[in-house]
Design an enzyme around this catalytic site. Structure first.
Site, PDB file in Angstrom:
ATOM      1  N   LEU A   1       0.868  -1.172   0.000  1.00 44.83           N
ATOM      2  CA  LEU A   1       0.000   0.000   0.000  1.00 44.83           C
ATOM      3  C   LEU A   1       0.906   1.224   0.000  1.00 44.83           C
ATOM      4  O   LEU A   1       1.983   1.205   0.601  1.00 44.83           O
ATOM      5  CB  LEU A   1      -0.894   0.032   1.252  1.00 44.83           C
ATOM      6  CG  LEU A   1      -1.920  -1.093   1.422  1.00 44.83           C
ATOM      7  CD1 LEU A   1      -2.651  -0.921   2.750  1.00 44.83           C
ATOM      8  CD2 LEU A   1      -2.912  -1.119   0.275  1.00 44.83           C
ATOM      9  N   ASP A   2       0.469   2.294  -0.652  1.00 46.95           N
ATOM     10  CA  ASP A   2       1.236   3.527  -0.618  1.00 46.95           C
ATOM     11  C   ASP A   2       1.391   4.012   0.817  1.00 46.95           C
ATOM     12  O   ASP A   2       0.574   3.688   1.692  1.00 46.95           O
ATOM     13  CB  ASP A   2       0.529   4.624  -1.432  1.00 46.95           C
ATOM     14  CG  ASP A   2       0.408   4.270  -2.900  1.00 46.95           C
ATOM     15  OD1 ASP A   2       1.206   3.454  -3.380  1.00 46.95           O
ATOM     16  OD2 ASP A   2      -0.509   4.810  -3.554  1.00 46.95           O
ATOM     17  N   LYS A   3       2.412   4.805   1.049  1.00 46.35           N
ATOM     18  CA  LYS A   3       2.672   5.332   2.393  1.00 46.35           C
ATOM     19  C   LYS A   3       1.423   5.951   3.001  1.00 46.35           C
ATOM     20  O   LYS A   3       1.087   5.695   4.172  1.00 46.35           O
ATOM     21  CB  LYS A   3       3.795   6.377   2.322  1.00 46.35           C
ATOM     22  CG  LYS A   3       4.044   7.105   3.631  1.00 46.35           C
ATOM     23  CD  LYS A   3       5.085   8.201   3.476  1.00 46.35           C
ATOM     24  CE  LYS A   3       5.255   8.978   4.770  1.00 46.35           C
ATOM     25  NZ  LYS A   3       6.254  10.076   4.633  1.00 46.35           N
TER      26      LYS A   3
END
Length: 290
Positions: free
Chosen positions: A123-125
């Site tokens: 997942l993106d940050k």
């Protein structure tokens, strides 16, 4: 096995290991046929003796760190984590430590023997929500296979600008942006990418949509929703400009709320669901207020 290539035979004999891993062992000389190193395309006659010396796991150089984890499910095969926004999944440029990977190595030291500490998707940050981690090589191989076969079910909630149709599908290839190399974009030469969405709720100037990933490209939902004219609220990377009616939010409004897959050991269908992240929930409540 007579007539098969050595790599094909190994894939049948050692199904808990990925083809890429087996190819690497063949090329490194870890596999021998009657005591001799052979090429990956070597064909077997039948009756040979195969020996495999599994190389020790490479030291990634990443250290274990005591970082709190919100563990939704844990067993001998996998971990399901509810990742908070702001936590980087894997070390990289600008984020050498303080990541989910470092936290996993502290929580389950045996993950040092699994590539990427068992992380099979990211997942993106600034995206919150569910992701799965494999606790063994065999589990990782099986989960990657399910991802490749598009059988892992990943559902997200996204707050987007405007009001999209009641439902739709974005089928558009995604690759590196031809000019801005830190961004992704819909490009003809990109990898296939499919996102299904449906409208859940409409507000003044924005809408809550549920997105289901059929593929898992980098920034896929963010790129696809921007491509159809409905970029995510708070996403400065893929939004050309901020509409005057847009609510303020300090990250992209994206949360992975549901995850489904077949358990890598039992084959039983499993599913997990978590509540929307607190900051995202508060944003929705503000929009719902009269």
């Amino acid at each position: 096995m007579a007539g098969l290539r050595i790599d094909q035979a190994l894939a049948r004999l050692l199904p808990e290991h990925s083809r890429n891993r087996l190819q690497g062992w063949l090329k490194s000389g870890a596999v021998r046929v009657d005591g001799a190193v052979v090429a990956p395309r070597h064909r077997l006659r039948g009756g040979e003796r195969l020996s495999v010396e599994q190389p020790p796991p490479e030291d990634s150089g990443h250290r274990a760190e005591s970082i709190p984890l919100n563990i939704v499910h844990e067993d001998e095969a996998l971990l399901v984590i509810d990742k908070p926004a702001g936590l980087v999944v894997h070390p990289g440029n600008g984020n050498p430590d303080g990541t989910l990977l470092n936290a996993l190595l502290h929580h389950a030291p045996e993950l040092a023997g699994v590539p990427r500490a068992g992380i099979v998707h990211r997942l993106d940050k600034d995206t919150s929500g569910l992701l799965v981690v494999a606790r063994s090589l065999a589990s990782q191989t099986e989960l990657v296979r399910q991802l490749q076969q598009r059988s892992v079910r990943r559902h997200y909630l996204a707050l987007v600008h405007g009001v999209p149709p009641a439902q739709g599908t974005v089928d558009a290839p995604i690759g590196r942006h031809p000019v801005h190399r830190t961004r992704m974009a819909v490009v003809a030469a990109g990898k296939p990418a499919v996102t299904h969405y449906r409208l859940r709720q409409s507000f003044q100037g924005c809408s809550l949509v549920e997105c289901r990933l059929e593929t898992g490209r980098t920034h896929q939902i963010r790129v696809h929703m921007a491509h159809v004219g409905h970029p995510l609220v708070g996403d400065d990377t893929y939004r050309a400009r901020r509409p005057s009616a847009a609510p303020a939010f300090d990250r992209q409004a994206l949360h992975a709320f549901r995850l489904g897959l077949e358990h890598p050991l039992t084959g039983i269908a499993c599913a997990w669901e978590v509540a929307i992240a607190d900051d995202f929930r508060q944003l929705i409540e503000q929009l719902e207020a009269p």
